[in-house]
Write a protein that holds these residues in place. Sequence first.
Motif, PDB file in Angstrom:
ATOM      1  N   CYS A  94      27.688   8.013 -10.454  1.00 24.66           N
ATOM      2  CA  CYS A  94      27.221   6.878 -11.257  1.00 24.66           C
ATOM      3  C   CYS A  94      26.632   7.342 -12.578  1.00 24.66           C
ATOM      4  O   CYS A  94      26.847   6.707 -13.624  1.00 24.66           O
ATOM      5  CB  CYS A  94      26.193   6.067 -10.470  1.00 24.66           C
ATOM      6  SG  CYS A  94      26.890   5.106  -9.100  1.00 24.66           S
ATOM      7  N   ARG A  95      25.886   8.442 -12.579  1.00 31.18           N
ATOM      8  CA  ARG A  95      25.341   8.971 -13.828  1.00 31.18           C
ATOM      9  C   ARG A  95      26.472   9.370 -14.771  1.00 31.18           C
ATOM     10  O   ARG A  95      26.403   9.122 -15.982  1.00 31.18           O
ATOM     11  CB  ARG A  95      24.447  10.176 -13.551  1.00 31.18           C
ATOM     12  CG  ARG A  95      23.110   9.836 -12.895  1.00 31.18           C
ATOM     13  CD  ARG A  95      22.247  11.083 -12.779  1.00 31.18           C
ATOM     14  NE  ARG A  95      21.924  11.607 -14.105  1.00 31.18           N
ATOM     15  CZ  ARG A  95      21.729  12.892 -14.371  1.00 31.18           C
ATOM     16  NH1 ARG A  95      21.864  13.799 -13.408  1.00 31.18           N
ATOM     17  NH2 ARG A  95      21.417  13.281 -15.600  1.00 31.18           N
ATOM     18  N   ASP A 150      28.172   6.168 -16.015  1.00 28.36           N
ATOM     19  CA  ASP A 150      27.327   5.515 -17.017  1.00 28.36           C
ATOM     20  C   ASP A 150      27.436   6.229 -18.361  1.00 28.36           C
ATOM     21  O   ASP A 150      27.457   5.581 -19.425  1.00 28.36           O
ATOM     22  CB  ASP A 150      25.873   5.501 -16.549  1.00 28.36           C
ATOM     23  CG  ASP A 150      25.643   4.578 -15.363  1.00 28.36           C
ATOM     24  OD1 ASP A 150      26.528   3.734 -15.085  1.00 28.36           O
ATOM     25  OD2 ASP A 150      24.594   4.718 -14.695  1.00 28.36           O
ATOM     26  N   ASP A 188      30.701   5.261 -19.864  1.00 30.66           N
ATOM     27  CA  ASP A 188      30.609   3.889 -20.363  1.00 30.66           C
ATOM     28  C   ASP A 188      29.876   3.825 -21.703  1.00 30.66           C
ATOM     29  O   ASP A 188      30.148   2.945 -22.523  1.00 30.66           O
ATOM     30  CB  ASP A 188      29.888   3.022 -19.325  1.00 30.66           C
ATOM     31  CG  ASP A 188      29.904   1.547 -19.676  1.00 30.66           C
ATOM     32  OD1 ASP A 188      31.000   1.016 -19.925  1.00 30.66           O
ATOM     33  OD2 ASP A 188      28.821   0.941 -19.720  1.00 30.66           O
ATOM     34  N   SER A 189      28.989   4.772 -21.945  1.00 29.44           N
ATOM     35  CA  SER A 189      28.269   4.800 -23.218  1.00 29.44           C
ATOM     36  C   SER A 189      29.092   5.428 -24.334  1.00 29.44           C
ATOM     37  O   SER A 189      28.769   5.254 -25.513  1.00 29.44           O
ATOM     38  CB  SER A 189      26.953   5.576 -23.059  1.00 29.44           C
ATOM     39  OG  SER A 189      27.179   6.973 -22.942  1.00 29.44           O
ATOM     40  N   TYR A 191      31.691  -1.098 -14.266  1.00 27.60           N
ATOM     41  CA  TYR A 191      32.705  -0.107 -13.913  1.00 27.60           C
ATOM     42  C   TYR A 191      34.094  -0.746 -13.881  1.00 27.60           C
ATOM     43  O   TYR A 191      35.079  -0.141 -14.318  1.00 27.60           O
ATOM     44  CB  TYR A 191      32.374   0.550 -12.575  1.00 27.60           C
ATOM     45  CG  TYR A 191      31.040   1.267 -12.561  1.00 27.60           C
ATOM     46  CD1 TYR A 191      30.604   2.017 -13.654  1.00 27.60           C
ATOM     47  CD2 TYR A 191      30.201   1.187 -11.451  1.00 27.60           C
ATOM     48  CE1 TYR A 191      29.373   2.673 -13.643  1.00 27.60           C
ATOM     49  CE2 TYR A 191      28.975   1.839 -11.429  1.00 27.60           C
ATOM     50  CZ  TYR A 191      28.563   2.576 -12.525  1.00 27.60           C
ATOM     51  OH  TYR A 191      27.344   3.208 -12.509  1.00 27.60           O
TER      52      TYR A 191
END
Length: 660
Positions: free
Chosen positions: A170-171, A174, A177-178, A212
Amino acid sequence: MSDNQTAAYPRPLDLGSVSIEDRYWTPYLNLVRHTVIPYQWEALNDRIPDAEPSHAIRNFRIAAGAEPGAFEGFVFQDTDLYKWLEAVGFSLSAAPDADLERIADEAIALIASAQQPDGYLNTYFTVAEPGRRWTNLTDCHELYTAGHLIEAAVAYYDGTGKKNLLDVACRLADHIDSVFGDGPDRIRGYDGHQEIELALVKLYEATGEHKYLKLAAFFIDERGREPHFFHQEWEARGRTTHWTPGVVQTRPPALDYLQAHKPVREQEVATGHAVRAVYMYTAMADLALHKGDASLLAACKRLWRNVADKQLYINGSIGSTHHGEAFTFDYDLPNDTNYSETCASIGLIFFARRMLQAEPKGEYGDILERALYNTVTAGMAADGKHYFYVNPMEVWPAASAGNPGKHHVKAVRQKWYGCACCPPNVARLLSSLGQYVFAADEQTLYTHLFVSGEAKLTLAGRQVALRTASDLPWEGAVSLTLTEASGSGAFALAVRVPSWSKRTSFALNGVPLAPEIRDGYAYVSRDWRAGDVLTLALDMQPRRIYAHPNVRANAGRVALQRGPLVYCLEETDNGAPLVSLALRAEAELRPVAGEGRLAGVVLLETEGVRLAYSEAPSEAAALYRTEPPEPAPQRLLAVPYSLWGNREPGEMLVWIREQS
């Protein structure tokens, strides 16, 4: 349509809801659990004598600062460890193993220690080129590598309930995604090797985090749009590639090879690298289901039709050429130079399963079954310690050794590969076999594969337990027994009717039955009770298979199939050269019992001829002559393609000349 409206689609049963105890498949699952997973752990640690080194674990140790050194191996080497961990997660779902879980947890701790403070994780760019993240998505597979971490994390979470790897994933997601998207200061691009897309869908399913799913859709929707990202990126880095650093190229990346030549919704023909293609098609189908995207599903159907009707080998493999491990063009299916990477068939299985969710049609299950029973199992030796990367239709060992155009075709399986994508891919697919047997919606349980075991689920509000018994692939008896059915109310059992079974009969509680057959599935709907038994008798008559006339490599040739298994000739049974053999057109195909290493296996025996010259030795040396060869009778013995190469090395042939 929002995601919560997709509940009408049948979904695979969780691994925890399915147990397998099957005469054919349980030995494979035990082999993976007890031999393959431990062996591959040793390979990842470079402890297999005389095998190509992996470097994977050492790269993580270096990236984590646990030891000094330089990165070694391919730029995407991390994925070998990730796929191994995914196989471990699936295996632990079926059979808890404290020692294996401890080893996996230690590996996960090592991975976590290599993750950067901003969530980025990739040992190559951490160790070798820390300042060049996300600058060469065409070649360097950063998102592909991240995708395999995500898949491993979801599988390990499902198998153990532990979030240690899921938190790492998840990190990383994320962070991605950034970095990527259509907003300001973001990269409006995508990876050269698709994988992140299907992985993000799995992460969404595991976490419920919609960003996601949105990111997966971005990567799919953006691909192929103008201006073309891969060309822009190529220009920005000075027209160079990762593979030839410092050498300026005259041609930009080939967009069709990367499935980026046009938007995915407009693509009609499978092109380029076969594994990348089917991984992308899998993600497209996932998104079509979750988002109710009719245009995306229509594209999936078109691409499926092209693959299934014009670019598929009889063993369920894809990829006609070793140049780029790629599709070529319609009906180009050479036998002795094809690539047919094991990973590509696994990707095709992924795609087929999603298409079965979109519309339960027997043809999807037929090809899933074909690839599973033939190519995937052929990709691993009976000892679990040797692997094929390439799955040819014809092998001549002398040509493999002496012809540069056939060096990729191996006559024997290898201990490991420097690029070892296939061995752990086989392990993770077989470990997750339970996800491919059944699917269910609220009212119907679909049986896609005939595998003995048990399934537990809720149907029509009732608690249901089903026990299956199957004699496949050797015999055609199948039964489905309701061992539990709480309450009352109708629901349906839908059973795939294999296309290879020309005459399939059914019975319910011993009484002959004529079920409704729709799109290759037999539907029986009733108020089922505990003790009810639905039986199938599948037609196991051996068949001759002929290729489309446009498949030039198979003109005048025939292949043999019995049940789901494709057969081949091996030199050890039939002598060399195999190309001198022909099958008589009128010869009977007889199932016979195997012996020795093939004990318990059904072989096919028949009559054929060998074409040879009867001249004196001095005359027989002539390369060309005016007289035809003379046929001599010879018994032919064919073995399942999945088992070839497990005895003495030698020639192998799937497509045999037929002679009247």
